[in-house]
Scaffold this active site. Structure first.
Site, PDB file in Angstrom:
ATOM      1  N   ARG A   4      13.517  -4.611  -1.590  1.00 11.28           N
ATOM      2  CA  ARG A   4      13.314  -3.232  -1.858  1.00 11.28           C
ATOM      3  C   ARG A   4      14.543  -2.572  -1.499  1.00 11.28           C
ATOM      4  O   ARG A   4      15.302  -1.617  -2.188  1.00 11.28           O
ATOM      5  CB  ARG A   4      12.395  -2.678  -1.125  1.00 11.28           C
ATOM      6  CG  ARG A   4      11.920  -1.180  -1.241  1.00 11.28           C
ATOM      7  CD  ARG A   4      10.818  -0.688  -1.151  1.00 11.28           C
ATOM      8  NE  ARG A   4      10.387  -1.034   0.272  1.00 11.28           N
ATOM      9  CZ  ARG A   4       8.919  -0.968   0.772  1.00 11.28           C
ATOM     10  NH1 ARG A   4       8.142  -0.651  -0.284  1.00 11.28           N
ATOM     11  NH2 ARG A   4       8.635  -1.294   1.749  1.00 11.28           N
ATOM     12  N   GLY A  55       1.734  -4.764  -4.041  1.00  8.73           N
ATOM     13  CA  GLY A  55       3.312  -4.579  -3.930  1.00  8.73           C
ATOM     14  C   GLY A  55       3.489  -3.497  -2.929  1.00  8.73           C
ATOM     15  O   GLY A  55       2.890  -3.281  -2.060  1.00  8.73           O
ATOM     16  N   CYS A  56       4.649  -2.924  -3.373  1.00  7.18           N
ATOM     17  CA  CYS A  56       5.099  -1.787  -2.056  1.00  7.18           C
ATOM     18  C   CYS A  56       4.002  -0.764  -2.144  1.00  7.18           C
ATOM     19  O   CYS A  56       3.619  -0.044  -3.118  1.00  7.18           O
ATOM     20  CB  CYS A  56       6.395  -1.112  -2.860  1.00  7.18           C
ATOM     21  SG  CYS A  56       6.899   0.072  -1.999  1.00  7.18           S
ATOM     22  N   PHE A  57       3.748  -0.365  -0.889  1.00  6.18           N
ATOM     23  CA  PHE A  57       2.599   0.460  -0.855  1.00  6.18           C
ATOM     24  C   PHE A  57       2.905   2.083  -1.245  1.00  6.18           C
ATOM     25  O   PHE A  57       2.083   2.811  -1.432  1.00  6.18           O
ATOM     26  CB  PHE A  57       1.974   0.393   0.997  1.00  6.18           C
ATOM     27  CG  PHE A  57       2.960   0.181   1.754  1.00  6.18           C
ATOM     28  CD1 PHE A  57       4.310   0.951   1.749  1.00  6.18           C
ATOM     29  CD2 PHE A  57       2.712  -0.304   2.989  1.00  6.18           C
ATOM     30  CE1 PHE A  57       4.993   0.912   2.749  1.00  6.18           C
ATOM     31  CE2 PHE A  57       3.568  -0.505   3.955  1.00  6.18           C
ATOM     32  CZ  PHE A  57       4.838  -0.074   4.152  1.00  6.18           C
TER      33      PHE A  57
END
Length: 231
Positions: A4, A55-57
């Protein structure tokens, strides 16, 4: 550096073009999945919890914060031990944790089945193994951490229903995992989508999900997100 963070360092050039392309592409691909054939049994409780990893929270939290009947959504870590539930440790991919969200909801207003429908429809892609979009690693896996036997049974039944209906072009890889505890993420991760709507990662990867929720579940969309009271 996590995937990320590596992505963020290269996004500033040509961002306006990327925003338009990604947003329109995501909107075109959005489809409402069938509602679960089996759902939560009626009861009298007004507050229950669910834990999902997709995935990304940042984006998963942002989606569910706009769903009517949801009372709170906390970004955090699930699947590993308490002493490794820190972002820098989890980002290494070897803690057993997944970036996850803990959803507190009123089952009189929104059912567990509806949470599942939104989770599989717009919150993430359940066919991506150990990744979501640009992020790779087991910490970005698709997983459900049932809080009750009923949730486990309903989740299994819904995955089977979706697979039988062939709604995706690839197998569903969502894991059902035992609940080992949920650990809230650091304060700066909470409400990240709302607090940073122009952040490149949010614009490209997460705002389209919120737009899809509004488009596909209009009657369930809450204009005012339910925000975490940060500590």
């Amino acid at each position: 550096m996590s995937a990320r963070n590596r992505l963020l360092s290269g996004l500033l050039v040509g961002l306006a073009l990327l925003q338009t392309a990604c947003s329109s592409s995501a909107a075109e691909e959005a489809t409402v999945l069938p509602a679960p054939l089996h759902d939560q049994a009626p009861g009298t409780a007004h507050s229950q919890t669910a834990v999902f990893a997709g995935g990304c929270f940042w984006g998963v939290q942002g989606v569910f914060q706009h769903l009517k009947g949801v009372q709170n959504v906390v970004s955090g870590y699930a699947g590993g031990a308490a002493n490794t539930a820190q972002y820098e440790r989890v980002s290494g991919g070897d803690t057993g944790h997944a970036e996850a969200v803990q959803i507190t909801y009123d089952p009189q207003q929104v059912s567990y089945g509806t949470l599942l429908q939104v989770f599989f429809s717009v919150a993430h892609n359940p066919t991506e193994l150990n990744r979501q979009g640009p992020d790779t690693g087991t910490q970005y896996r698709s997983a459900v951490f049932p809080q009750t036997d009923e949730q486990r049974n309903l989740t299994q039944a819904y995955i089977s229903q979706l697979e039988s209906a062939h709604v995706f072009n690839a197998p569903i890889v969502t894991r059902l995992e035992s609940t080992q505890g949920f650990y809230p993420a650091e304060t700066y991760h909470q409400n990240f989508l709302t607090n940073h709507p122009t952040h490149p990662y949010i614009v490209i990867n997460d705002l389209p999900k919120v737009h899809q929720l509004k488009q596909l579940f209009a009657e369930r969309y809450n204009d005012n997100p339910v925000l975490v009271q940060t500590w």
